[in-house]
Design an enzyme around this catalytic site. Structure first.
Site, PDB file in Angstrom:
ATOM      1  N   LYS A  70      -5.802  -9.674 -38.455  1.00 17.18           N
ATOM      2  CA  LYS A  70      -5.589 -10.380 -37.187  1.00 17.18           C
ATOM      3  C   LYS A  70      -6.804 -11.171 -36.696  1.00 17.18           C
ATOM      4  O   LYS A  70      -6.655 -12.118 -35.925  1.00 17.18           O
ATOM      5  CB  LYS A  70      -5.131  -9.391 -36.110  1.00 17.18           C
ATOM      6  CG  LYS A  70      -3.742  -8.841 -36.365  1.00 17.18           C
ATOM      7  CD  LYS A  70      -3.282  -7.914 -35.263  1.00 17.18           C
ATOM      8  CE  LYS A  70      -1.883  -7.380 -35.549  1.00 17.18           C
ATOM      9  NZ  LYS A  70      -1.372  -6.521 -34.464  1.00 17.18           N
ATOM     10  N   ASN A  91      -1.739 -12.831 -34.149  1.00 13.31           N
ATOM     11  CA  ASN A  91      -0.682 -12.106 -34.858  1.00 13.31           C
ATOM     12  C   ASN A  91       0.509 -13.008 -35.186  1.00 13.31           C
ATOM     13  O   ASN A  91       1.446 -12.576 -35.847  1.00 13.31           O
ATOM     14  CB  ASN A  91      -0.196 -10.892 -34.044  1.00 13.31           C
ATOM     15  CG  ASN A  91       0.728 -11.284 -32.912  1.00 13.31           C
ATOM     16  OD1 ASN A  91       0.423 -12.196 -32.142  1.00 13.31           O
ATOM     17  ND2 ASN A  91       1.859 -10.606 -32.799  1.00 13.31           N
ATOM     18  N   GLY A 130      -9.615   2.536 -30.987  1.00 12.57           N
ATOM     19  CA  GLY A 130      -9.416   1.385 -31.860  1.00 12.57           C
ATOM     20  C   GLY A 130      -9.832   0.086 -31.216  1.00 12.57           C
ATOM     21  O   GLY A 130      -9.437  -0.212 -30.082  1.00 12.57           O
ATOM     22  N   ALA A 134      -5.491  -5.509 -33.090  1.00 12.35           N
ATOM     23  CA  ALA A 134      -4.494  -4.967 -32.158  1.00 12.35           C
ATOM     24  C   ALA A 134      -5.193  -4.370 -30.947  1.00 12.35           C
ATOM     25  O   ALA A 134      -4.728  -4.492 -29.811  1.00 12.35           O
ATOM     26  CB  ALA A 134      -3.640  -3.915 -32.847  1.00 12.35           C
ATOM     27  N   ILE A 222       0.670   2.470 -30.342  1.00  9.32           N
ATOM     28  CA  ILE A 222       1.248   1.184 -30.736  1.00  9.32           C
ATOM     29  C   ILE A 222       1.908   1.260 -32.109  1.00  9.32           C
ATOM     30  O   ILE A 222       2.609   0.337 -32.508  1.00  9.32           O
ATOM     31  CB  ILE A 222       0.211   0.047 -30.712  1.00  9.32           C
ATOM     32  CG1 ILE A 222      -0.837   0.216 -31.822  1.00  9.32           C
ATOM     33  CG2 ILE A 222      -0.457  -0.046 -29.342  1.00  9.32           C
ATOM     34  CD1 ILE A 222      -1.710  -1.008 -32.022  1.00  9.32           C
ATOM     35  N   GLY A 245       5.710   2.912 -29.725  1.00  9.00           N
ATOM     36  CA  GLY A 245       5.403   1.529 -30.088  1.00  9.00           C
ATOM     37  C   GLY A 245       6.571   0.572 -30.087  1.00  9.00           C
ATOM     38  O   GLY A 245       6.388  -0.620 -30.364  1.00  9.00           O
TER      39      GLY A 245
END
Length: 277
Positions: A70, A91, A130, A134, A222, A245
């Site tokens: 991404k 994305n 994270g 994303a 997600i 998600g």
């Protein structure tokens, strides 16, 4: 016939082909959605530019991008929409007259999912796991929804520090804190969001120690394959409010479908398609 697809790793079980093709079919349009799985095809990450060139040469109207490309994909594009520029990740790519234009529908997709699924949840302090492509979209969505402070943890300190700097410049220095790789303390946390690949069918496990999850927390993931991740299973067992998600993937897919095809998507119909795939 329109052609689009998804570029990423370990995506053979993705529901994106079904979602996009079913929505096009419902509108009387033939669409072929191809999965370009680098893992299945034994491709190195360095092959991304040549794969994108092949997709463009084959007459695709556009394509989606997922883990781990991404951010890497940006170098191969001709322009970025504001949605991608703000998030720093792409994305969705539209191909128009040979030009590749990057968009981000993850941010709006996750944002809408939280609005629909976590209405009224406390947002004073949230721990996000994270900081990849994303993660950048999720963090932007959370701060845009009024999270008081967002703590971000990632195993890559350079990556999380870069994301934090970008977010601080937009939302304020006091809004974002960087966690050390293994700092998962949740004592003062209202909610926990998993924006890592941990929990995928191909990468099972927990992104945080189960003992850190308390009944007072809300927990979002997600990951959507499987829909019931180990993280959400543990959280539900403890009585936590949870968000899977599905909302993010349906909302982002609908926006991506619109960008790639130029046709309005019926989100209710795409939601029904998702759960019948």
């Amino acid at each position: 016939m329109l052609h689009s697809g998804l570029i990423g790793r370990s995506i053979t079980k993705s529901r994106s082909p079904w979602l996009h093709e079913q929505e096009a079919r419902a509108q009387g349009v033939a669409l072929s959605y191809e999965l370009i799985d680098f893992t299945q095809r034994s491709l190195d990450d360095a092959a991304l530019p040549s794969v994108i060139q092949d997709v463009s040469d084959c007459g695709f109207a556009g394509f989606n991008v997922t883990y781990p490309f991404k951010q890497q994909v940006i170098a191969s594009l001709d322009a970025l929409d504001d949605s991608a520029r703000i998030v720093g990740a792409v994305n969705t790519v539209a191909i128009r007259d040979g030009r590749l234009i990057g968009y981000n529908t993850d941010m709006s997709g996750f944002r809408q999912s939280v609005i629909e699924g976590l209405d009224g949840a406390p947002m004073d302090r949230v721990l996000q796991l994270g900081a990849g492509g994303a993660g950048a979209a999720v963090a932007t969505a959370l701060l845009s929804l009024g999270v008081g402070r967002l703590d971000i943890a990632d195993i890559d300190m350079e990556r999380v520090s870069g994301l934090a700097a970008m977010l601080r410049a937009r939302f304020g220095a006091e809004k974002v804190a960087v966690r050390a790789p293994h700092d998962r303390d949740t004592v003062e946390i209202d909610g926990i969001v998993n924006a890592t690949p941990v929990g995928l069918r191909s990468n099972p496990g927990l992104p945080i120690d189960a003992a850190r999850i308390e009944p007072r927390h809300w927990v979002a993931d997600i990951v959507y394959f499987p829909l019931e991740t180990e993280l959400l299973g543990v959280a539900r067992t403890k009585g936590c409010r949870t968000l899977d998600g599905s909302g993010m993937v349906i909302n982002q897919a609908a926006s991506a479908f619109e960008i790639i095809t130029g046709m309005a998507a019926d989100r209710d119909r795409m939601r029904a398609s998702f759960f019948t795939a």
